[in-house]
Design an enzyme around this catalytic site. Sequence first.
Site, short mmCIF file in Angstrom:
data_model
loop_
_atom_site.label_atom_id
_atom_site.label_comp_id
_atom_site.label_asym_id
_atom_site.label_seq_id
_atom_site.Cartn_x
_atom_site.Cartn_y
_atom_site.Cartn_z
CE LYS A 13 9.35 -100.54 -49.31
NZ LYS A 13 8.52 -99.34 -49.15
NE ARG A 88 13.86 -95.75 -47.00
CZ ARG A 88 13.11 -96.61 -46.33
NH1 ARG A 88 13.57 -97.80 -46.06
NH2 ARG A 88 11.90 -96.27 -45.92
NE ARG A 122 2.87 -98.03 -42.06
CZ ARG A 122 3.98 -98.04 -42.81
NH1 ARG A 122 4.15 -98.97 -43.75
NH2 ARG A 122 4.90 -97.11 -42.65
NE ARG A 155 6.75 -96.95 -39.25
CZ ARG A 155 7.29 -97.36 -40.39
NH1 ARG A 155 7.03 -98.57 -40.85
NH2 ARG A 155 8.11 -96.58 -41.08
NE ARG A 166 8.20 -92.78 -43.60
CZ ARG A 166 7.11 -93.51 -43.35
NH1 ARG A 166 6.04 -92.95 -42.84
NH2 ARG A 166 7.11 -94.78 -43.60
P1 AMP Z 1 10.59 -98.11 -43.22
O1 AMP Z 1 10.07 -98.97 -42.12
O2 AMP Z 1 11.21 -98.89 -44.36
O3 AMP Z 1 9.60 -97.08 -43.70
O4 AMP Z 1 11.82 -97.28 -42.59
C1 AMP Z 1 11.62 -96.40 -41.49
C2 AMP Z 1 12.77 -95.43 -41.39
O5 AMP Z 1 13.99 -96.12 -41.13
C3 AMP Z 1 13.05 -94.60 -42.65
O6 AMP Z 1 12.19 -93.49 -42.80
C4 AMP Z 1 14.51 -94.21 -42.41
O7 AMP Z 1 14.61 -93.19 -41.43
C5 AMP Z 1 15.09 -95.48 -41.79
N1 AMP Z 1 15.58 -96.39 -42.85
C6 AMP Z 1 15.08 -97.62 -43.17
N2 AMP Z 1 15.77 -98.17 -44.18
C7 AMP Z 1 16.73 -97.28 -44.50
C8 AMP Z 1 17.76 -97.25 -45.49
N3 AMP Z 1 17.92 -98.27 -46.36
N4 AMP Z 1 18.58 -96.16 -45.54
C9 AMP Z 1 18.43 -95.14 -44.68
N5 AMP Z 1 17.47 -95.08 -43.73
C10 AMP Z 1 16.63 -96.14 -43.65
#
Ligand code: AMP
Length: 211
Positions: A13, A88, A122, A155, A166
């Site tokens: 994404k 989410r 990644r 990360r 996740r």
């Molecule tokens: P991402 O970079 O999208 O994989 O997000 C990294 C982390 O940020 C996730 O594993 C969650 O801990 C937190 N996070 C990001 N977006 C959301 C969301 N919409 N709702 C809740 N937690 C989020």
Amino acid sequence: MKLIFLGPPGAGKGTLADLAVEKLKIPHISTGDLFRAAVKEGTALGVKVQGILASGGLVPDELTIALVRERLAAPDARSGWILDGFPRTIPQAEALESFAPADQVVNFEVADDVVVARLSTRRVCRACGKIYNIRSMPPKVAGLCDACGGEVYTRDDDQESAIRTRLETYRRQTEPLIAWYGARGRLVTIDGVGEPSLVLERFDAALAGAR
Ligand code: AMP
């Protein structure tokens, strides 16, 4: 154009959003990036969410919704946006519907084994967030960002145990949004496997077909 990118972690994404915003001239808004920036800056929000991010769990809806609502009110988001990583959960989708409904939701379909393989290789720039993959899209100089020279790192939540959490969180809390947006007639699904340029072609075709 107001777009939501939906799909499991590692679906591509963020990579696709970076490519698409160049054409569409709208901001790429990633809640993960916003949370990581807060952690890096050590803000009150960052202190609250640091442990949640590292474990692979979800930040509470109220905090996340407030963050997105504020970000979407910024002047650069007036003519549209790509939301990556939000919503989410169903309550997040309901909240977004009340203050900034999306025109289209793009669902990136990628199998779990591909996700695990992608996330474990990644890498991300600590300074600007540019995404790399040491197998398929490595930086020109190992460990350094092509765009800004920042440090390219793994990360915390791309460690194996957090990857599994996740994915489980995605299946349980986020995947129901596919049916939710499908029922509202705003969902297109594309195959997220393959080179980014190929996925970009599928994305362009899906959007043209949806209009
Ligand atoms: P991402 O970079 O999208 O994989 O997000 C990294 C982390 O940020 C996730 O594993 C969650 O801990 C937190 N996070 C990001 N977006 C959301 C969301 N919409 N709702 C809740 N937690 C989020």
